[in-house]
Design a protein around this motif. Sequence first.
Motif, short mmCIF file in Angstrom:
data_model
loop_
_atom_site.label_atom_id
_atom_site.label_comp_id
_atom_site.label_asym_id
_atom_site.label_seq_id
_atom_site.Cartn_x
_atom_site.Cartn_y
_atom_site.Cartn_z
N TYR A 183 -6.28 -0.83 13.93
CA TYR A 183 -5.18 -0.55 14.85
C TYR A 183 -5.57 -0.86 16.30
O TYR A 183 -6.73 -0.73 16.68
N LYS A 204 6.07 0.60 8.65
CA LYS A 204 5.83 -0.64 7.88
C LYS A 204 4.37 -1.09 7.97
O LYS A 204 4.02 -2.14 7.46
N GLU A 205 3.54 -0.28 8.59
CA GLU A 205 2.14 -0.65 8.81
C GLU A 205 1.31 -0.33 7.57
O GLU A 205 1.30 0.80 7.10
N ARG A 206 0.62 -1.33 7.02
CA ARG A 206 -0.15 -1.12 5.80
C ARG A 206 -1.66 -1.21 6.04
O ARG A 206 -2.45 -1.04 5.13
N ARG A 207 -2.06 -1.56 7.26
CA ARG A 207 -3.50 -1.71 7.53
C ARG A 207 -4.17 -0.35 7.70
O ARG A 207 -3.50 0.66 7.89
N MET A 235 -1.30 1.62 19.00
CA MET A 235 -0.92 2.11 17.67
C MET A 235 -1.59 3.46 17.39
O MET A 235 -0.98 4.37 16.82
N LEU A 275 5.37 3.16 12.82
CA LEU A 275 4.25 2.77 11.95
C LEU A 275 4.65 2.78 10.48
O LEU A 275 3.81 2.71 9.59
N ARG A 295 -4.98 4.86 5.94
CA ARG A 295 -3.79 4.24 6.51
C ARG A 295 -2.96 5.33 7.20
O ARG A 295 -3.21 6.53 6.98
#
Lengths: 306, 257
Positions: B135, B127-130, B139, B125, B93
């Motif tokens: 992406y 709050k990005e959890r993937r 991103m 990024l 991540r």
Amino acid sequence: MNGTLAVARYTLLELSRRKLLLVFFVIGVLGIAAIGIALKLVPTNMSFGGGPPGTPQPDPAVVSRFLELQFVRTLIGVVGFFALLIAFAIGMTAIYHDLESGAAVAIFSKPVSRLAFTAGKVIGAFIAMVVVVGLLGLEARLLMTLFGGGLEGAMWVETVAAVANASLLMLIVLALSTWMNNIIAAVVAFIYNFAASIVVGLHAQVVNAGVIGDNPIVKTVLTILYWLVPHPLMSDASKQIAKAQFEMFPPTMGPGGQVPGPGAPTTDQMLAGVPGGSGIEDILWWAFGIAFMAALVYIAVRRKQV
Amino acid sequence: MAAVVSVEGLRKRYRFRDPWAVNYVSFELQPGQAFGLLGPNGSGKTSVVKMIAGLLRPDEGKISLFGEPPGNPKARANLGFAPEDPDFPKFLRAGEVLDYFASLLGLDEGERKRRIPETLAFAGLDKERRQVRQYSKGMKQRLGIAQAILGRPKLLILDEPTADLDPLGRRDVRALIESLKASGVAVLLNSHLLSEVELVCDTVAILGKGRVLKEGTMAEVVPEGKTLEDVFVELINEAFPQKRDNLPTFITDVENK
């Protein structure tokens, strides 16, 4: 050192999330359980003996011992087989995907040497291998505890040997996948490993046992080839199993009770052809192989322009 | 003042029979300077910056990065490199990627805890959890810039940094470059977006087929009343004259409409 540890740590994290490794592990767990249980349940539901009246009936105790030994032999073989699959799964992905995806561009622009990167990758891959194969070995050992079979101690030695053999194969795949596509690398490593196992098997038959012939040229060629390929490490279990089977079914009492003809190999000859526990020279040869292959991985990574 | 990076007579080709991808390129970059490396596709810009970052080996010439060859990891301690079309370990991540790179930079835990959330927030990024494999290109580009500034570099190399960014992302990158320049950081910018280069760079070099066609300060390269784009197009057309209106006939043919 920090760089090596960081690379190792995140290699492990990545490997733990790779589906290919997870699939091989799950298949391994289910396969070992299924084979172990099947080997125990099927014979108990089978009747032995039969045949025309007057045919000698095998001693049930001998049959039971024979089945137990087969059970142990199969478990050892299955753990070794899955260790090789895991070696391919790790070797094909650990470095190749970083180089192929372009992740290496960002990594190599950081203040980390190619040596530290390679060491981290190899350490991470090795730890993953130990954990996965160790768990499969533990499962096989539990099955042996549940169902018996004898030679329980040999399972740990065989698990360590499986990790050692698979580590060498993994390094070969790692080194090759730095030069070429990872699938081609796996195929080349598979062919090499297969050829090596044939050489080792022939060496045991011809040089150790003298079963196939006594030609000095063949013996010399096989001895040279033998010292050019890795020798799979193993415990003494195979020899013990073969010995026990020869004791139960001596060659002088063939399947039909017939006496073997002149020139047929003796029990000692046949036992000499069964690989025994690895000696110190095999372990040293393995250690040299590991060092050599790790150096090849490093040279390949060092030369790689990304 | 010692140059941050000095490139002298650099040459590179990828195969023996190939033409030179980089052919006798020389320039210097001082602290606080923003240097624009321009050129059409295949002119050798990315090869030059990859050699400066120690990713490619030059065939001839010399590169000095903070006084050391770029192959020396110590020389790269103060380098931030945002590659063109960046990628990262797929199964990590964004926060893990930055933690990985922070470890490679030798940042201690306290610094990592301070810098990583701020850098993630800057890149949008946080709050990005993937995982990275999920992406978009934009991103990844933002993560590429984030990892490049994480070590608070003294030289920041940006290779097509805004190619996949939206207008807001581009504005943020411009502001970042201005801010870093003001604090004495040298910036080497590779870009096709000439208007952006004109806005942020003090000095430019225009490459064509691996050679430097023109180099100088923005005022030297772009005369009064012209834009950088005008100069660029004229220079490339002069150096490599070719038919530019070579549209396919099935597009231009009126009878096909």
